[in-house]
Each structure stands twice: as structure tokens, then as C-alpha cells.
Design a protein around this motif. Sequence first.
Motif, PDB file in Angstrom:
ATOM      1  N   ASP A 108     -17.694   2.729 -21.559  1.00 35.13           N
ATOM      2  CA  ASP A 108     -18.632   2.704 -20.436  1.00 35.13           C
ATOM      3  C   ASP A 108     -17.959   3.266 -19.199  1.00 35.13           C
ATOM      4  O   ASP A 108     -16.784   3.014 -18.945  1.00 35.13           O
ATOM      5  N   ALA A 109     -18.737   4.033 -18.437  1.00 36.12           N
ATOM      6  CA  ALA A 109     -18.190   4.655 -17.233  1.00 36.12           C
ATOM      7  C   ALA A 109     -19.179   4.487 -16.082  1.00 36.12           C
ATOM      8  O   ALA A 109     -20.363   4.225 -16.295  1.00 36.12           O
ATOM      9  N   VAL A 110     -18.681   4.670 -14.882  1.00 37.89           N
ATOM     10  CA  VAL A 110     -19.552   4.718 -13.710  1.00 37.89           C
ATOM     11  C   VAL A 110     -19.762   6.186 -13.353  1.00 37.89           C
ATOM     12  O   VAL A 110     -18.807   6.976 -13.362  1.00 37.89           O
ATOM     13  N   TYR A 111     -21.008   6.553 -13.063  1.00 37.25           N
ATOM     14  CA  TYR A 111     -21.311   7.934 -12.660  1.00 37.25           C
ATOM     15  C   TYR A 111     -20.748   8.160 -11.253  1.00 37.25           C
ATOM     16  O   TYR A 111     -21.127   7.482 -10.296  1.00 37.25           O
ATOM     17  N   GLY A 112     -19.842   9.141 -11.170  1.00 32.54           N
ATOM     18  CA  GLY A 112     -19.026   9.258  -9.955  1.00 32.54           C
ATOM     19  C   GLY A 112     -19.612  10.064  -8.816  1.00 32.54           C
ATOM     20  O   GLY A 112     -18.969  10.984  -8.313  1.00 32.54           O
ATOM     21  N   LEU A 113     -20.804   9.687  -8.397  1.00 33.63           N
ATOM     22  CA  LEU A 113     -21.352  10.300  -7.184  1.00 33.63           C
ATOM     23  C   LEU A 113     -21.231   9.227  -6.089  1.00 33.63           C
ATOM     24  O   LEU A 113     -22.052   8.302  -6.021  1.00 33.63           O
ATOM     25  N   PRO A 114     -20.197   9.324  -5.250  1.00 33.99           N
ATOM     26  CA  PRO A 114     -19.904   8.235  -4.303  1.00 33.99           C
ATOM     27  C   PRO A 114     -21.071   7.902  -3.379  1.00 33.99           C
ATOM     28  O   PRO A 114     -21.262   6.733  -3.029  1.00 33.99           O
ATOM     29  N   GLU A 115     -21.869   8.888  -3.029  1.00 39.23           N
ATOM     30  CA  GLU A 115     -22.979   8.648  -2.108  1.00 39.23           C
ATOM     31  C   GLU A 115     -24.026   7.722  -2.737  1.00 39.23           C
ATOM     32  O   GLU A 115     -24.819   7.104  -2.025  1.00 39.23           O
ATOM     33  N   ILE A 129     -17.907   2.390  -8.144  1.00 42.32           N
ATOM     34  CA  ILE A 129     -16.742   3.274  -8.369  1.00 42.32           C
ATOM     35  C   ILE A 129     -15.453   2.548  -7.990  1.00 42.32           C
ATOM     36  O   ILE A 129     -14.437   2.660  -8.687  1.00 42.32           O
ATOM     37  N   LYS A 130     -15.503   1.771  -6.909  1.00 42.24           N
ATOM     38  CA  LYS A 130     -14.291   1.067  -6.455  1.00 42.24           C
ATOM     39  C   LYS A 130     -13.694   0.201  -7.557  1.00 42.24           C
ATOM     40  O   LYS A 130     -12.495   0.070  -7.675  1.00 42.24           O
ATOM     41  N   LYS A 131     -14.570  -0.378  -8.400  1.00 44.14           N
ATOM     42  CA  LYS A 131     -14.097  -1.322  -9.422  1.00 44.14           C
ATOM     43  C   LYS A 131     -13.905  -0.667 -10.795  1.00 44.14           C
ATOM     44  O   LYS A 131     -13.426  -1.309 -11.721  1.00 44.14           O
ATOM     45  N   ALA A 132     -14.279   0.590 -10.913  1.00 49.40           N
ATOM     46  CA  ALA A 132     -14.340   1.200 -12.253  1.00 49.40           C
ATOM     47  C   ALA A 132     -12.960   1.520 -12.821  1.00 49.40           C
ATOM     48  O   ALA A 132     -12.047   1.906 -12.094  1.00 49.40           O
ATOM     49  N   GLU A 133     -12.855   1.381 -14.144  1.00 53.60           N
ATOM     50  CA  GLU A 133     -11.659   1.860 -14.856  1.00 53.60           C
ATOM     51  C   GLU A 133     -11.834   3.331 -15.210  1.00 53.60           C
ATOM     52  O   GLU A 133     -10.878   4.087 -15.252  1.00 53.60           O
ATOM     53  N   LEU A 134     -13.088   3.696 -15.511  1.00 52.32           N
ATOM     54  CA  LEU A 134     -13.406   5.083 -15.895  1.00 52.32           C
ATOM     55  C   LEU A 134     -14.569   5.587 -15.045  1.00 52.32           C
ATOM     56  O   LEU A 134     -15.645   4.974 -15.031  1.00 52.32           O
ATOM     57  N   VAL A 135     -14.331   6.682 -14.355  1.00 50.40           N
ATOM     58  CA  VAL A 135     -15.388   7.304 -13.561  1.00 50.40           C
ATOM     59  C   VAL A 135     -15.708   8.665 -14.165  1.00 50.40           C
ATOM     60  O   VAL A 135     -14.808   9.471 -14.437  1.00 50.40           O
ATOM     61  N   ALA A 136     -17.000   8.900 -14.399  1.00 49.10           N
ATOM     62  CA  ALA A 136     -17.464  10.185 -14.927  1.00 49.10           C
ATOM     63  C   ALA A 136     -17.866  11.050 -13.734  1.00 49.10           C
ATOM     64  O   ALA A 136     -18.911  10.830 -13.127  1.00 49.10           O
ATOM     65  N   ASN A 137     -17.014  12.004 -13.423  1.00 48.62           N
ATOM     66  CA  ASN A 137     -17.299  12.880 -12.284  1.00 48.62           C
ATOM     67  C   ASN A 137     -18.529  13.739 -12.616  1.00 48.62           C
ATOM     68  O   ASN A 137     -18.607  14.319 -13.706  1.00 48.62           O
ATOM     69  N   PRO A 138     -19.490  13.828 -11.711  1.00 51.12           N
ATOM     70  CA  PRO A 138     -20.734  14.551 -12.029  1.00 51.12           C
ATOM     71  C   PRO A 138     -20.530  16.045 -12.246  1.00 51.12           C
ATOM     72  O   PRO A 138     -19.528  16.619 -11.802  1.00 51.12           O
ATOM     73  N   GLY A 139     -21.492  16.666 -12.877  1.00 54.26           N
ATOM     74  CA  GLY A 139     -21.511  18.121 -12.977  1.00 54.26           C
ATOM     75  C   GLY A 139     -21.718  18.738 -11.594  1.00 54.26           C
ATOM     76  O   GLY A 139     -22.157  18.073 -10.650  1.00 54.26           O
ATOM     77  N   CYS A 140     -21.405  20.023 -11.508  1.00 56.90           N
ATOM     78  CA  CYS A 140     -21.512  20.702 -10.201  1.00 56.90           C
ATOM     79  C   CYS A 140     -22.985  20.865  -9.792  1.00 56.90           C
ATOM     80  O   CYS A 140     -23.354  20.534  -8.659  1.00 56.90           O
ATOM     81  N   TYR A 141     -23.821  21.352 -10.696  1.00 59.23           N
ATOM     82  CA  TYR A 141     -25.249  21.468 -10.344  1.00 59.23           C
ATOM     83  C   TYR A 141     -25.855  20.091 -10.016  1.00 59.23           C
ATOM     84  O   TYR A 141     -26.567  19.961  -9.012  1.00 59.23           O
ATOM     85  N   PRO A 142     -25.604  19.065 -10.851  1.00 58.41           N
ATOM     86  CA  PRO A 142     -26.176  17.752 -10.506  1.00 58.41           C
ATOM     87  C   PRO A 142     -25.716  17.242  -9.141  1.00 58.41           C
ATOM     88  O   PRO A 142     -26.487  16.611  -8.422  1.00 58.41           O
ATOM     89  N   THR A 143     -24.464  17.525  -8.759  1.00 58.55           N
ATOM     90  CA  THR A 143     -24.029  17.082  -7.428  1.00 58.55           C
ATOM     91  C   THR A 143     -24.934  17.695  -6.366  1.00 58.55           C
ATOM     92  O   THR A 143     -25.449  17.005  -5.479  1.00 58.55           O
ATOM     93  N   SER A 144     -25.155  18.998  -6.471  1.00 61.74           N
ATOM     94  CA  SER A 144     -25.935  19.670  -5.418  1.00 61.74           C
ATOM     95  C   SER A 144     -27.411  19.287  -5.462  1.00 61.74           C
ATOM     96  O   SER A 144     -28.055  19.169  -4.420  1.00 61.74           O
ATOM     97  N   THR A 145     -27.956  19.070  -6.641  1.00 62.57           N
ATOM     98  CA  THR A 145     -29.392  18.788  -6.734  1.00 62.57           C
ATOM     99  C   THR A 145     -29.707  17.317  -6.433  1.00 62.57           C
ATOM    100  O   THR A 145     -30.641  17.021  -5.693  1.00 62.57           O
TER     101      THR A 145
END
Length: 333
Positions: free
Chosen positions: A121-128, A134-150
Motif C-alpha cells: 500500500d502506498a500514499v499517492y504523492g501529490l502533496p497539495e 504523506i508525512k506518515k507514509a513508508e511508501l509514496v507513489a510519486n504521481p505521473g507528470c501529466y496527472p500532476t498538471s491536470t
Amino acid sequence: MVNVGIIGGTGYTGGELLRVLAFHSKVEVMAVTSRKEEGKEVWEIHPYLKGFYDLKFVKPELRYFEDCQLVFTAVPHGEAMRYVPQLLDAGIRVVDLSADYRLDKETYEGVYGHRHEGWRDAVYGLPELHREEIKKAELVANPGCYPTSTILAAAPLAKMELIESVIFDSKSGITGAGAEPTSFTHYPNLHEAIVPYKIVSHRHYYEMVQELKAFQEDIRIHFTPQVFPGSRGILTNAHILLRGELEKEELEKIYKEFYRDSPFIRLQEEVRLSYVRGSNFCDISVNVGGERAVIISAIDNLVKGASGQAVQNMNLMLGFDEADGLMFPPLFP
Ligand SMILES: NC(=O)c1ccc[n+]([C@@H]2O[C@H](COP(=O)([O-])OP(=O)(O)OC[C@H]3O[C@@H](n4cnc5c(N)ncnc54)[C@H](OP(=O)(O)O)[C@@H]3O)[C@@H](O)[C@H]2O)c1
């Protein structure tokens, strides 16, 4: 100093992690991997980093990361899942830049067409959107580039459940495709062209659905990506058909309120890729004509769309200020 490591250090996002982390006063990169360039100095592969690292590429083996508190996995999807469970089992926290942990397991296997062999299990890493998790997560899934912008372009209106449907029209620089040359990225095939691709079937769509439907279940989402002949940047025009009309002032208020505590979101009258280049900012401009809002977002795909955002997540996970090492101005012109 906190020790960190990078698996996949010769690629575009690995190189960008090294560049961004060179600014960071609280972490040190202890180990960086490459299978093809093992034994070479970092600067031999990334000459622009000469003088910043006294470090050689090592094989992607756990023993090199034992003294790290956190590791970035910057490898292709399907490959990160080979490393992430080992790291987590060794008590090392992970920010994964690949797609392996961004979706739920079933959706991932359907969209990426292969079995997930190392599910965690991971936390989706869009901090906003997910700062506290995210602060508590062991695993953060950094978002894709397009999903970040959209997602950043539409989230404030989705949260208010004001969207009938949204069409994301996104244009990306070619580093989004990674460092390995292909016929798609070959110069004569790309220069003086804007090339639509995967017009109604890009895999990043499912991240947009996951995150925006969490705010507004009945939202209708469409996405078309294109590449332009530049190296960095994603510009998204989000055409949002609203439920009823809104004034520009109302729209501005919604975005200001939503991003009140987000240091890397800048609301701008005018948005250009050249105003965010090399930085971790996502610039957003809000516009409205009757029932259609046009929200324009601009990011650097390698920074806010990948490695800068990964460092932003690392900062939150390690209890640093979210902006540590990242508050540098864009490179203009
Ligand atoms: N480029 C972007 O704008 C962007 C944005 C957001 C997310 N991402 C994601 O971030 C990840 C990395 O992207 P990238 O553009 O940096 O890719 P890239 O330029 O192709 O680099 C891939 C890196 O991974 C290493 N690698 C490949 N297969 C490996 C394996 N099986 N085991 C260990 N290392 C392996 C490569 O080095 P060796 O082969 O020498 O080991 C190289 O350092 C991808 O999952 C991508 O989808 C990219």
C-alpha cells in the motif's frame, strides 16, 4: 544529514534528482545505481553535475542502501516493484517515481497489462492533496507528470463538485519519454511538429480518475496528450464545463482558498512554460466565459512532474519543511 539513495540514476528523473538534491542542505546522496554504467563517476554520465558529487554508480543491490533512511526508485514501471518491497522490508522508506504504486492493484494490472508482483500500500504523492498522509507514509507513489498538471488544474473545482465534465488538453516536452532514444523521439520525426499520441487511451488517465473522483464521483474526464519539440514542460488547458455559471472573482477565490498552504502553486494571470522551467512551481491561471472555465497549468515535467515533487514528498516524510532545498526560481528565458 539524512542519507538517501537513488535506484536508476542515469535516466532523466535520476539525473534531475541528483541536480535538485545538490541544493539540499539536510540530505546526502549515499548511493546511486546504474547497471550499464556501474563504476563510472556521476559526472561522467551527467557532465553538468561535475564538482557536485564524488560518487560512483553501483549495481542496484540492497547492500548499498543499508545506511539510507529513504530511497528514490526512478526506474521504469514494472521494474520498481522488484526493489520496493526489499527496501521497505529493510526499514527504508521509499518514494517511487514509477507508476507501480499509483493505482490500486487491480486497476494497475488492467491498465499496465501485467501482474503486480510486489504489491504494497502506498500514499499517492501529490502533496497539495495528501500532505498529512504523506508525512506518515513508508511508501509514496510519486504521481505521473501529466496527472500532476491536470489534477492540480481541476481539483479545487472538483472539491466543490462544480464540474459537469473536463477535457484536459496537455502538451509535453520530450523528456517525458525517458532518456532512451526511439523513433518517436527522433529529431526529424518531432521538430516543427506537435504530435498527438494515445489520443483517448493514455495510461495516466486512470490517475486523474482516481484522484478527481475522490472529490466528485460523477465527474466526466477526458484527456488528450501531445508532445512538442522542446525538452521540458507540460502545459495543460483544462476545459471545464461547469454546473452553472461562475464569475472570475469567484473562481479565483476557490483556487486561492484551496491552495492557501501550498508553497509551489502560483496563481498567475499569464502562464507560460518558460516561467516554471527548472523549478518546482505549478503555475495556474483561471479564466471563465459563461459555463466554460479554462484553467491553464504549467509545470516542468522533470521537476514538479517528477524529481522536484519526489523531493517535496521526501521533505514531508522526513519532517523537514516542505520547501527545503526546492525554493529556487525558474530558469528564464
Ligand atoms: N521523464 C519524466 O518526465 C517522468 C515524469 C514522471 C515520472 N516518470 C517515471 O519515472 C521513472 C524513470 O523515468 P526516466 O524518464 O528517468 O527513465 P529513463 O530516462 O529511461 O531512466 C531509467 C533509469 O532506470 C534504470 N533502470 C532501467 N531498468 C532498470 C532495472 N530493471 N533495474 C534497475 N534500474 C533500471 C536505468 O539505468 P540502467 O539501465 O543503467 O540500470 C536508468 O537510470 C519511469 O517509471 C517514468 O515513467 C518519468
